[in-house]
Design a protein around this motif. Sequence first.
Motif, short mmCIF file in Angstrom:
data_model
loop_
_atom_site.label_atom_id
_atom_site.label_comp_id
_atom_site.label_asym_id
_atom_site.label_seq_id
_atom_site.Cartn_x
_atom_site.Cartn_y
_atom_site.Cartn_z
N GLU A 45 0.82 -1.21 0.00
CA GLU A 45 0.00 0.00 0.00
C GLU A 45 0.86 1.26 0.00
N ALA A 46 2.03 1.20 0.63
CA ALA A 46 2.91 2.36 0.65
C ALA A 46 3.55 2.63 -0.71
N ALA A 47 3.68 1.58 -1.53
CA ALA A 47 4.35 1.72 -2.83
C ALA A 47 3.37 1.77 -3.99
N THR A 48 2.07 1.77 -3.73
CA THR A 48 1.09 1.73 -4.80
C THR A 48 -0.07 2.66 -4.50
N ARG A 49 -0.98 2.75 -5.46
CA ARG A 49 -2.22 3.51 -5.31
C ARG A 49 -3.40 2.60 -5.64
N PRO A 50 -4.58 2.89 -5.10
CA PRO A 50 -5.73 2.03 -5.38
C PRO A 50 -6.19 2.14 -6.82
N ALA A 51 -6.83 1.09 -7.30
CA ALA A 51 -7.41 1.06 -8.64
C ALA A 51 -8.89 0.74 -8.53
N LEU A 52 -9.63 1.02 -9.59
CA LEU A 52 -11.04 0.64 -9.61
C LEU A 52 -11.15 -0.87 -9.44
N PRO A 53 -12.18 -1.36 -8.75
CA PRO A 53 -12.31 -2.81 -8.52
C PRO A 53 -12.27 -3.63 -9.81
N ALA A 54 -12.82 -3.11 -10.90
CA ALA A 54 -12.83 -3.87 -12.15
C ALA A 54 -11.42 -4.03 -12.72
N LEU A 55 -10.54 -3.06 -12.47
CA LEU A 55 -9.19 -3.11 -13.01
C LEU A 55 -8.21 -3.80 -12.07
N ALA A 56 -8.59 -4.02 -10.83
CA ALA A 56 -7.68 -4.63 -9.85
C ALA A 56 -7.16 -5.99 -10.29
N PRO A 57 -7.98 -6.89 -10.87
CA PRO A 57 -7.44 -8.20 -11.26
C PRO A 57 -6.38 -8.13 -12.36
#
Length: 279
Positions: A45-57
Amino acid sequence: MSIAAPDTTAVEPALPVPDLEDERRLRLADLLEETSPATRRTRVEAATRPALPALAPVLPDSRLPRGVAVEVVDDHYLLGAMAAGPAAEAATVWTAAISMPTLGLAAARAYGLPLERLLLVDTPGERWSEITSVLAGACEVVLLDPPVPPRPRELQRLEARLRAAGTTLLTTTPWTGAALRLTAGNATWSGLGDGHGMLRSRTVDVRCTGRGRAARLLLPDENGSASTVRTADAAGTPPGRRRRPWRPPPGSSGSLAGLRARCGSGGTEAAAVGRNVTR
């Protein structure tokens, strides 16, 4: 008769013998802590940013990396969805779009990108590299379509700026050293019948190279957002009533530019009016 002086040399106390078993336990506890799922999740989490749930996979660790460049090739729908994830997660995230006058603002807002926290620089000119470097220090996500191919020195300078600021750059141009490369293919629109109906959603294959995966998504779906095909089918069209898909004309690649070309000048004017209204 001589008397010997007493020996006043201090005697050092014996050092305690370390308990090797306790030391092993402490080392094992530290190792388990360092490799625990909670610690790994904190690091990710410290090295990344969240993505939309559809794009997460599709993404490595289901998130968007910080401090790097990510290629999003020839698909503004996918570009808007990628930018919406971090901005929709926190009210403090700002986004900048540089040299992208045809960016669909209404579509980006439907994905969850707040327009009140979006900076637009439609015509940066020859100083696009300097402008990108400045905005990378002020915005968490930067969308960039360079007016000219970046030179090696510009690439190095911008990549150093991204690492220092932790900014994620989403670019539509080939970028040497990009951490990820996302492509969208086999686009199919649905909603049109035999001479009637309207475009409702687009099914597309999204692929991520660079430790990523591939998935078939609705981008956009019937609500203008992004979703997986399975989720949309389960909540949408009843069995036996599948809409006949509409495929874009050759050469359009399913893009908004191709649709505008088919509509002629009227479509271009309508798109321009929509952009002004959404601002």
